[in-house]
Design a protein around this motif. Structure first.
Motif, mmCIF file in Angstrom:
data_model
loop_
_atom_site.group_PDB
_atom_site.id
_atom_site.type_symbol
_atom_site.label_atom_id
_atom_site.label_comp_id
_atom_site.label_asym_id
_atom_site.label_seq_id
_atom_site.Cartn_x
_atom_site.Cartn_y
_atom_site.Cartn_z
ATOM 1 N N ARG A 1 -10.173 1.676 13.398
ATOM 2 C CA ARG A 1 -11.335 1.379 12.561
ATOM 3 C C ARG A 1 -12.081 0.127 13.021
ATOM 4 O O ARG A 1 -12.974 -0.348 12.339
ATOM 5 N N SER A 2 -11.690 -0.401 14.166
ATOM 6 C CA SER A 2 -12.312 -1.615 14.716
ATOM 7 C C SER A 2 -12.388 -2.725 13.667
ATOM 8 O O SER A 2 -13.422 -3.350 13.463
ATOM 9 N N MET A 3 -11.254 -2.957 13.009
ATOM 10 C CA MET A 3 -11.177 -3.970 11.956
ATOM 11 C C MET A 3 -10.074 -4.957 12.317
ATOM 12 O O MET A 3 -9.058 -4.570 12.898
ATOM 13 N N THR A 4 -10.270 -6.199 11.960
ATOM 14 C CA THR A 4 -9.248 -7.214 12.209
ATOM 15 C C THR A 4 -8.338 -7.343 10.987
ATOM 16 O O THR A 4 -8.709 -6.952 9.873
ATOM 17 N N MET A 5 -7.173 -7.929 11.234
ATOM 18 C CA MET A 5 -6.267 -8.216 10.114
ATOM 19 C C MET A 5 -6.902 -9.192 9.147
ATOM 20 O O MET A 5 -6.715 -9.081 7.942
ATOM 21 N N THR A 6 -7.630 -10.140 9.672
ATOM 22 C CA THR A 6 -8.292 -11.130 8.821
ATOM 23 C C THR A 6 -9.275 -10.441 7.883
ATOM 24 O O THR A 6 -9.300 -10.729 6.678
ATOM 25 N N GLU A 7 -10.074 -9.527 8.408
ATOM 26 C CA GLU A 7 -11.040 -8.799 7.580
ATOM 27 C C GLU A 7 -10.322 -7.970 6.523
ATOM 28 O O GLU A 7 -10.720 -7.962 5.349
ATOM 29 N N LEU A 8 -9.257 -7.278 6.913
ATOM 30 C CA LEU A 8 -8.520 -6.466 5.941
ATOM 31 C C LEU A 8 -7.910 -7.345 4.860
ATOM 32 O O LEU A 8 -8.009 -7.030 3.671
ATOM 33 N N ALA A 9 -7.297 -8.451 5.246
ATOM 34 C CA ALA A 9 -6.689 -9.358 4.262
ATOM 35 C C ALA A 9 -7.735 -9.859 3.275
ATOM 36 O O ALA A 9 -7.487 -9.892 2.059
ATOM 37 N N GLU A 10 -8.911 -10.234 3.770
ATOM 38 C CA GLU A 10 -9.978 -10.708 2.884
ATOM 39 C C GLU A 10 -10.427 -9.613 1.924
ATOM 40 O O GLU A 10 -10.608 -9.854 0.736
ATOM 41 N N ARG A 11 -10.591 -8.412 2.440
ATOM 42 C CA ARG A 11 -11.071 -7.304 1.600
ATOM 43 C C ARG A 11 -10.028 -6.861 0.579
ATOM 44 O O ARG A 11 -10.371 -6.431 -0.521
ATOM 45 N N VAL A 12 -8.743 -6.962 0.945
ATOM 46 C CA VAL A 12 -7.661 -6.605 0.014
ATOM 47 C C VAL A 12 -7.403 -7.746 -0.968
ATOM 48 O O VAL A 12 -6.835 -7.548 -2.036
ATOM 49 N N ASP A 13 -7.837 -8.947 -0.588
ATOM 50 C CA ASP A 13 -7.658 -10.160 -1.387
ATOM 51 C C ASP A 13 -6.201 -10.609 -1.427
ATOM 52 O O ASP A 13 -5.630 -10.894 -2.477
ATOM 53 N N VAL B 1 6.068 -3.905 -1.492
ATOM 54 C CA VAL B 1 4.613 -3.862 -1.457
ATOM 55 C C VAL B 1 4.145 -3.427 -2.834
ATOM 56 O O VAL B 1 4.629 -2.425 -3.367
ATOM 57 N N ARG B 2 3.237 -4.182 -3.409
ATOM 58 C CA ARG B 2 2.677 -3.792 -4.706
ATOM 59 C C ARG B 2 1.839 -2.536 -4.531
ATOM 60 O O ARG B 2 1.128 -2.393 -3.533
ATOM 61 N N PHE B 3 1.915 -1.633 -5.503
ATOM 62 C CA PHE B 3 1.083 -0.435 -5.455
ATOM 63 C C PHE B 3 -0.392 -0.807 -5.442
ATOM 64 O O PHE B 3 -1.194 -0.136 -4.785
ATOM 65 N N SER B 4 -0.771 -1.886 -6.124
ATOM 66 C CA SER B 4 -2.180 -2.293 -6.121
ATOM 67 C C SER B 4 -2.617 -2.715 -4.717
ATOM 68 O O SER B 4 -3.747 -2.422 -4.297
ATOM 69 N N THR B 5 -1.728 -3.363 -3.966
ATOM 70 C CA THR B 5 -2.048 -3.741 -2.586
ATOM 71 C C THR B 5 -2.133 -2.509 -1.707
ATOM 72 O O THR B 5 -3.078 -2.357 -0.919
ATOM 73 N N LEU B 6 -1.180 -1.605 -1.840
ATOM 74 C CA LEU B 6 -1.187 -0.376 -1.060
ATOM 75 C C LEU B 6 -2.425 0.458 -1.379
ATOM 76 O O LEU B 6 -3.074 1.009 -0.476
ATOM 77 N N THR B 7 -2.797 0.522 -2.651
ATOM 78 C CA THR B 7 -3.991 1.260 -3.061
ATOM 79 C C THR B 7 -5.235 0.658 -2.424
ATOM 80 O O THR B 7 -6.093 1.381 -1.906
ATOM 81 N N ALA B 8 -5.346 -0.668 -2.456
ATOM 82 C CA ALA B 8 -6.513 -1.336 -1.868
ATOM 83 C C ALA B 8 -6.584 -1.083 -0.365
ATOM 84 O O ALA B 8 -7.662 -0.805 0.180
ATOM 85 N N ILE B 9 -5.455 -1.163 0.321
ATOM 86 C CA ILE B 9 -5.432 -0.907 1.764
ATOM 87 C C ILE B 9 -5.872 0.520 2.054
ATOM 88 O O ILE B 9 -6.697 0.764 2.946
ATOM 89 N N CYS B 10 -5.352 1.476 1.297
ATOM 90 C CA CYS B 10 -5.729 2.877 1.491
ATOM 91 C C CYS B 10 -7.219 3.078 1.250
ATOM 92 O O CYS B 10 -7.890 3.801 1.992
#
Length: 86
Positions: A30-42, A59-68
């Motif tokens: 997805r041409s995304m960085t870990m930093t970008e994903l971490a920021e978007r997942v909060d 892993v919290r389900f809320s975190t897994l849901t946000a990542i998905c």
């Protein structure tokens, strides 16, 4: 095994190393960085790194849901299970 009441500890019975985290491949696709994903997942970059490197014990389900949601994938695209060798 360490008993917990009358139950065995599942982490010791089924070693943690059998669950694999595939975030590297998904981020690359997805041409995304870990930093970008971490920021978007909060979540912190440190916690995202712990998850990505397979060192998380939970892993919290809320975190897994946000990542998905952000990666437009299913939980099974992120986490896979390697069965034990016979």
């Amino acid at each position: 095994m360490t008993p917990r009441g009358d139950q065995a500890d599942p982490v010791e019975e089924f070693p943690h190393g059998r669950i694999r985290v595939r975030l590297d491949q998904l981020l690359e696709d997805r041409s995304m960085t870990m930093t970008e994903l971490a920021e978007r997942v909060d979540i912190t970059l440190a916690n995202m790194s712990v998850l990505k490197n397979g060192h998380a014990r939970a892993v919290r389900f809320s975190t897994l849901t946000a990542i998905c949601h952000i990666l437009d994938c299913q939980p099974g695209d992120i986490l896979t299970w390697d069965p034990p060798d016979p």
